[in-house]
Design a protein around this motif. Structure first.
Motif, mmCIF file in Angstrom:
data_model
loop_
_atom_site.group_PDB
_atom_site.id
_atom_site.type_symbol
_atom_site.label_atom_id
_atom_site.label_comp_id
_atom_site.label_asym_id
_atom_site.label_seq_id
_atom_site.Cartn_x
_atom_site.Cartn_y
_atom_site.Cartn_z
ATOM 1 N N SER A 98 -8.827 -12.651 6.389
ATOM 2 C CA SER A 98 -7.416 -12.567 6.810
ATOM 3 C C SER A 98 -6.510 -13.088 5.696
ATOM 4 O O SER A 98 -5.429 -12.549 5.462
ATOM 5 N N LEU A 101 -6.053 -10.370 3.050
ATOM 6 C CA LEU A 101 -5.102 -9.346 3.498
ATOM 7 C C LEU A 101 -3.676 -9.878 3.522
ATOM 8 O O LEU A 101 -2.743 -9.161 3.157
ATOM 9 N N ASP A 102 -3.502 -11.132 3.905
ATOM 10 C CA ASP A 102 -2.161 -11.729 3.931
ATOM 11 C C ASP A 102 -1.557 -11.827 2.535
ATOM 12 O O ASP A 102 -0.350 -11.710 2.366
ATOM 13 N N HIS A 105 -0.087 -8.349 -0.716
ATOM 14 C CA HIS A 105 1.222 -7.881 -1.184
ATOM 15 C C HIS A 105 1.666 -8.560 -2.481
ATOM 16 O O HIS A 105 2.535 -8.061 -3.175
ATOM 17 N N TYR A 131 -12.802 -1.419 -2.557
ATOM 18 C CA TYR A 131 -11.724 -0.979 -1.670
ATOM 19 C C TYR A 131 -10.627 -0.321 -2.493
ATOM 20 O O TYR A 131 -10.250 -0.828 -3.554
ATOM 21 N N ARG A 135 -0.838 2.007 -0.145
ATOM 22 C CA ARG A 135 0.531 1.549 0.104
ATOM 23 C C ARG A 135 1.091 2.363 1.263
ATOM 24 O O ARG A 135 1.144 3.590 1.205
ATOM 25 N N ASN A 136 1.498 1.689 2.304
ATOM 26 C CA ASN A 136 2.056 2.315 3.489
ATOM 27 C C ASN A 136 3.559 2.069 3.465
ATOM 28 O O ASN A 136 3.998 0.924 3.518
ATOM 29 N N ARG A 143 3.874 -1.895 3.106
ATOM 30 C CA ARG A 143 2.761 -2.740 3.532
ATOM 31 C C ARG A 143 1.509 -2.198 2.844
ATOM 32 O O ARG A 143 1.328 -0.985 2.747
ATOM 33 N N TYR A 144 0.673 -3.092 2.349
ATOM 34 C CA TYR A 144 -0.540 -2.684 1.650
ATOM 35 C C TYR A 144 -1.752 -2.922 2.546
ATOM 36 O O TYR A 144 -1.828 -3.909 3.273
ATOM 37 N N THR A 145 -2.708 -1.990 2.461
ATOM 38 C CA THR A 145 -3.955 -2.114 3.205
ATOM 39 C C THR A 145 -5.114 -1.772 2.271
ATOM 40 O O THR A 145 -4.920 -1.208 1.191
ATOM 41 N N HIS A 147 -8.893 0.143 1.957
ATOM 42 C CA HIS A 147 -9.757 1.170 2.535
ATOM 43 C C HIS A 147 -11.079 1.139 1.774
ATOM 44 O O HIS A 147 -11.106 1.378 0.558
#
Length: 158
Positions: A98, A101-102, A105, A131, A135-136, A143-145, A147
């Motif tokens: 977590s 992921l936090d 950015h 991964y 970029r969303n 927001r970045y995720t 995959h």
């Protein structure tokens, strides 16, 4: 409206970089280690050509990483060759935490690839998960995720 932007091609790691990453990770156990990945992007495929260690200056390096600003900034400024970052999870699976992921950015806008590695419990090798950074963009908010993607190792001499 949501628009996903990012590279979805193959991620290829050369064996010399993998060897250097493995040595660096084991050298810094039990702490998390980290570094940058330099390479090229051709037709959506990402070739990781070099791993460069960066000192972990996190307040709690047993459970997190933070790049030394003195070492990170020069690489961030030469973003043309910078394709990704890597860090280790010495005591857990090579999946994003977590906290990972936090904090994504903070540097994801410069990168295409995020690797997480874990020492194999029996051998002196690494388990590496790769991964793509996506970029969303939604209503002007970014927001970045991550995959998960397959990672291929090139053969020596290729």
């Amino acid at each position: 409206m949501t628009v996903l932007l990012g590279q979805h091609g193959e991620i290829v790691l050369n064996p010399l970089s993998a060897e250097k990453l493995t040595k660096h990770t084991f050298l810094h156990l039990p702490q998390e280690s980290c570094g940058v990945l330099l390479g090229t992007i051709v037709a959506g495929n990402i070739q990781i050509e070099q791993f460069i260690p960066i000192r972990n200056v996190a307040p709690n390096p047993l459970h997190s990483f933070m790049f030394s600003p003195d070492e990170w900034v020069p690489h961030a400024l030469m973003a043309k060759k910078l394709v990704g970052i890597v860090h280790s999870h010495p005591h857990s699976d090579p999946t994003p935490s977590s906290e990972d992921l936090d904090r994504l950015h903070l540097y994801a806008g410069l990168l295409k690839v995020y690797l997480i590695c874990t020492p194999h419990p029996i051998t002196s090798s690494l388990i590496i998960h790769a991964y793509h950074i996506l970029r969303n963009v939604d209503n002007g908010n970014t927001r970045y995720t991550l995959h998960q993607a397959p990672l291929t190792m090139t053969q020596v001499g290729i």
